[in-house]
Scaffold this active site. Sequence first.
Site, mmCIF file in Angstrom:
data_model
loop_
_atom_site.group_PDB
_atom_site.id
_atom_site.type_symbol
_atom_site.label_atom_id
_atom_site.label_comp_id
_atom_site.label_asym_id
_atom_site.label_seq_id
_atom_site.Cartn_x
_atom_site.Cartn_y
_atom_site.Cartn_z
ATOM 1 N N GLU A 1 -2.678 2.643 44.754
ATOM 2 C CA GLU A 1 -3.776 2.359 43.807
ATOM 3 C C GLU A 1 -3.545 3.119 42.502
ATOM 4 O OE1 GLU A 1 -7.643 3.007 45.611
ATOM 5 O OE2 GLU A 1 -7.009 2.155 47.509
ATOM 6 N N HIS B 1 -4.910 8.137 42.097
ATOM 7 C CA HIS B 1 -5.777 7.963 40.923
ATOM 8 C C HIS B 1 -5.736 9.283 40.151
ATOM 9 C CE1 HIS B 1 -7.417 4.170 42.335
ATOM 10 N NE2 HIS B 1 -7.693 4.707 43.499
HETATM 11 O O1 G2I Z 1 -12.868 3.540 43.639
HETATM 12 C C1 G2I Z 1 -11.542 3.208 43.351
HETATM 13 C C2 G2I Z 1 -10.803 2.832 44.624
HETATM 14 C C3 G2I Z 1 -10.656 4.036 45.525
HETATM 15 N N1 G2I Z 1 -9.913 3.696 46.728
HETATM 16 C C4 G2I Z 1 -10.415 2.580 47.472
HETATM 17 C C5 G2I Z 1 -10.621 1.362 46.595
HETATM 18 O O2 G2I Z 1 -11.185 0.304 47.343
HETATM 19 C C6 G2I Z 1 -11.463 1.702 45.410
HETATM 20 O O3 G2I Z 1 -11.602 0.506 44.621
HETATM 21 C C7 G2I Z 1 -12.854 0.330 44.019
HETATM 22 C C8 G2I Z 1 -12.848 -0.960 43.237
HETATM 23 O O4 G2I Z 1 -11.895 -0.853 42.205
HETATM 24 C C9 G2I Z 1 -14.233 -1.204 42.630
HETATM 25 O O5 G2I Z 1 -14.287 -2.509 42.058
HETATM 26 O O6 G2I Z 1 -13.824 0.295 45.023
HETATM 27 C C10 G2I Z 1 -15.135 0.222 44.488
HETATM 28 C C11 G2I Z 1 -16.112 0.325 45.623
HETATM 29 O O7 G2I Z 1 -15.811 -0.589 46.641
HETATM 30 C C12 G2I Z 1 -15.295 -1.100 43.706
HETATM 31 O O8 G2I Z 1 -16.551 -1.113 43.070
HETATM 32 C C13 G2I Z 1 -17.424 -2.085 43.522
HETATM 33 C C14 G2I Z 1 -18.799 -1.739 43.029
HETATM 34 O O9 G2I Z 1 -19.153 -0.446 43.534
HETATM 35 C C15 G2I Z 1 -19.761 -2.730 43.529
HETATM 36 O O10 G2I Z 1 -21.040 -2.451 42.982
HETATM 37 C C16 G2I Z 1 -19.313 -4.132 43.162
HETATM 38 O O11 G2I Z 1 -20.164 -5.081 43.750
HETATM 39 O O12 G2I Z 1 -17.056 -3.359 43.074
HETATM 40 C C17 G2I Z 1 -17.884 -4.340 43.647
HETATM 41 C C18 G2I Z 1 -17.337 -5.727 43.299
HETATM 42 O O13 G2I Z 1 -17.199 -5.860 41.900
#
Ligand code: G2I
Length: 480
Positions: free
Chosen positions: A278, A249
């Site tokens: 990612e 990222h």
């Molecule tokens: O943070 C970017 C990535 C870093 N590496 C691990 C990945 O798993 C991560 O992905 C992000 C997702 O892109 C987001 O979409 O991870 C976040 C945390 O798991 C994700 O955000 C979450 C929100 O924090 C939640 O509030 C929400 O319920 O997405 C969830 C589903 O929309």
Amino acid sequence: MDKVLARDSGSAAARSRPRAAVVSIVAGAAAVAATIAVATSASAGTTLGASAAEQGRYFGTAVAAFKLSDSTYVGILNREFNMVTPENEMKWDATEPSQNQFNYTSADRIVAHAQANGMRVRGHALAWYAQQPGWAQNLSGTALRNAMVNHITQVATHYKGKIYAWDVVNEAYADSGGGRRDSNLQRTGNDWIEVAFRTARAADPGAKLCYNDYNTDNWTWAKTQGVYNMVKDFKARGVPIDCVGFQSHFNSGSPYPSNYRTTLQNFADLGVDVQITELDIEGSGSAQATTYGNVVKDCLAVARCNGITVWGIRDSDSWRASGTPLLFDGNGNKKAAYTSVLNALNAGGTTPPTSTPPTTTPPTSTPPTTTPPTSEPPSTPPPAGACTATLTTNQWQGGFVTTVRVTAGGSPLNGWSVSVTLPAGSSVTNAWSAQASGSSGAVTFRNVDYNRQVGAGGSTEFGFQGTGTAPAGTASCTAG
Ligand code: G2I
């Protein structure tokens, strides 16, 4: 005729895309879809997936299940990508919201979409300090360790044979200092990571098992060194790790480093695959495009870099949407960054990929060190046929994983090979713990170094993955 790729990465995609190059045939009562590449005019790829496949790599994206009803989104997904990572749907809070009660609805939707469209799946993520369900956050010690092992076993078993690579452990290193990140999982004992990997291997021996993290791109950073030393130690001790995921990222606070290729190569030199898992790069215009192109060139320069996954399709799909870090704008139009990536893929001309399936280590043995390199073969080789091979298969629509147990007869084996005959239209896409000759029809699997010797009456296992229908339950084994 276009190259028909028999290599590990991208082969399924190469057979299924571009659409013009493919005929799909639904064969047999089992309704197994086999795909056959047919002649087409030679040309550089016109999509990310096809162009990556030409280089023996995949090109993937993170996918959100709830967007699969968005036709613009799905149109780009199906056209451009041949690997998908569920963005949130396979995380612990999503798959096990209450202890020992599993919910695979959203993740299954993504897997089904991928399989129906010739894409493979990276599983993300089995064990992570974040996105834990509340009940797990409240556990500690043995109860948490047992819950983690159960979680990994259940989820990896549910998806057995359907996952190209699992992010077994995600983000376990601290942002600075080069040591482990504090977390409830870390506090169960420093061995939690290797326990996670051994558990995943036992549940799905056909999936590559990866450690995945961010800010591990710059070779000089302490975090990068910390992860590197862990992987080196795992390889030395036979902990089953196959790959390292670099999230990558990038933004001004964490920029693309000029030594990125060095980092990828140094990890690969430990004997693991590397994958960019990612990718997103904040910015716009030619600066963003140039960095994207450089990342692609770096992956293509490293033989064990299997492929690249971007973390979303359109800028508006990104977790960092305001940074416009992706390849398509909010309307789904291709950006300059897209063209740069496609051009870099089509330029290719760098290091061919190495096929690197999971190196299954028999759970209870520590192979190479126990076999002195100078050991003499038996003076009288065992007679041909002094071994047997039994097949165990997991078949799904369009593909299969077969595990083969090789058992020595009354004499020890010093080398062995197993021949199987695949049904017409089926082919082997990768193998582990054995070297495959050929990919369709009669395919022979030969031992690799660590499992060359099998004691009298003893046995060893290898496996292979393929498209189409698995071979029937018998195979011939030859000693020597
Ligand atoms: O943070 C970017 C990535 C870093 N590496 C691990 C990945 O798993 C991560 O992905 C992000 C997702 O892109 C987001 O979409 O991870 C976040 C945390 O798991 C994700 O955000 C979450 C929100 O924090 C939640 O509030 C929400 O319920 O997405 C969830 C589903 O929309």
